[in-house]
Design a protein around this motif. Structure first.
Motif: not given
Length: 224
Positions: A196-221
Motif C-alpha cells: 500500500d502507499q503507506h509502506h511504499k513511502d518508506f521504500c528507497e531505491n537500492f542498487t543491486t544486479d536486479l533492477s528496481n530493487t528497494y530498501i526499507i531502513k530502520e524497519a520496525t513498527w
C-alpha cells in the motif's frame, strides 16, 4: 579413480537428465510430507523471505555455543510467531537463517504480508528479545524478499530426502538478505507493487544486479 565409477555416475545423471518433469500449479505451500519424490514439481506463486542473524559467528565466539543455542531458540520462536501472524509458512531453517513463504489469500497480497511479517520480526527482536538480553547478547537480522514463481520438489539425500525450492526468487531473496544490515528489508519490484502507499513511502531505491530493487531502513513498527 576408476573409469567405471565415472561411467556409473554418468548413467545415473543421464537418467535424471532424460526424466520428464511434471509441473503442477498449486495455490499454496503443501505440508512437506505431501510432496512426493520423483518427477512431480509444484509451481507456486509466492513471496519468499529470507531472515538471517547478522554476525552470528562473532557472537558465538563471544558468548559461547550453549548460550548461542538459547539465542537461536528465541530467534526462531519470534520469527515463527511473526510469520504465523501474517499467514506465512516456515519452509526451511538452516543455521541462523530462515526461509519462509507467503501466498496470495483472503487476507491480502503475498508481498504486503511478507513485508509486514518482516517489520514484525525486526520489532519483536528490538522490543521483546533484546530487552531481555545483556548488551553483549543483543542481535539484529537482515531480511530479503522477492515475489514470483517458485518450484517445489523433493531431492534425495543420504538421510532420505529434502524438500527444495529451486527458483531465481529463492536465490535473490537470499542475496537481498545477505546485503541487508540490521533492521533493514530489501525487496524486489514485484513485492513493492503489492504494498500500500503507506509502506511504499518508506521504500528507497537500492542498487543491486536486479533492477528496481528497494530498501526499507530502520524497519520496525511504531510502538504505541
Amino acid at each position: 579413480m576408476k573409469q567405471s565409477q565415472i561411467d556409473q555416475l554418468k548413467n545415473q545423471l543421464k537418467q535424471i537428465l532424460d526424466q520428464n518433469i511434471n509441473v503442477i500449479n498449486q495455490d499454496g505451500f503443501l505440508d512437506k510430507n505431501q510432496i512426493p519424490s520423483g518427477s512431480k514439481v509444484y509451481n507456486i506463486e509466492a513471496s519468499l523471505m529470507f531472515v538471517d542473524i547478522r554476525s552470528s559467528t562473532v557472537l558465538t565466539d563471544s558468548i559461547g555455543r550453549k548460550n548461542m543455542v538459547k539465542i537461536y531458540k528465541m530467534f526462531t520462536s519470534l520469527c515463527k510467531k511473526a510469520i504465523n501472524d501474517y499467514n506465512g509458512s516456515i519452509l526451511q531453517i538452516v543455521g541462523d537463517g530462515i526461509l519462509c513463504g507467503f501466498t496470495n489469500d483472503s487476507t491480502g497480497n503475498s508481498g504486503q504480508r511478507a513485508v509486514d511479517a518482516a517489520l514484525t520480526i525486526h520489532t519483536y527482536i528490538a522490543e521483546s528479545m533484546n530487552s531481555l538480553l545483556n548488551k553483549d547478547w543483543k542481535i539484529g537480522c537482515g531480511i530479503g524478499i522477492r515475489t514470483g514463481h517458485v518450484y517445489v520438489t523433493r531431492l534425495m539425500t543420504d538421510n532420505g530426502s529434502e524438500v527444495a525450492y529451486p527458483s531465481d526468487i529463492t536465490n535473490y531473496a537470499s542475496k537481498f538478505c545477505s546485503k541487508a544490515k540490521e533492521e533493514q528489508i530489501i525487496l524486489d519490484s514485484k513485492t513493492y507493487e503489492h504494498l500500500d502507499q503507506h509502506h511504499k513511502d518508506f521504500c528507497e531505491n537500492f542498487t543491486t544486479d536486479l533492477s528496481n530493487t528497494y530498501i526499507i531502513k530502520e524497519a520496525t513498527w511504531e510502538i504505541k
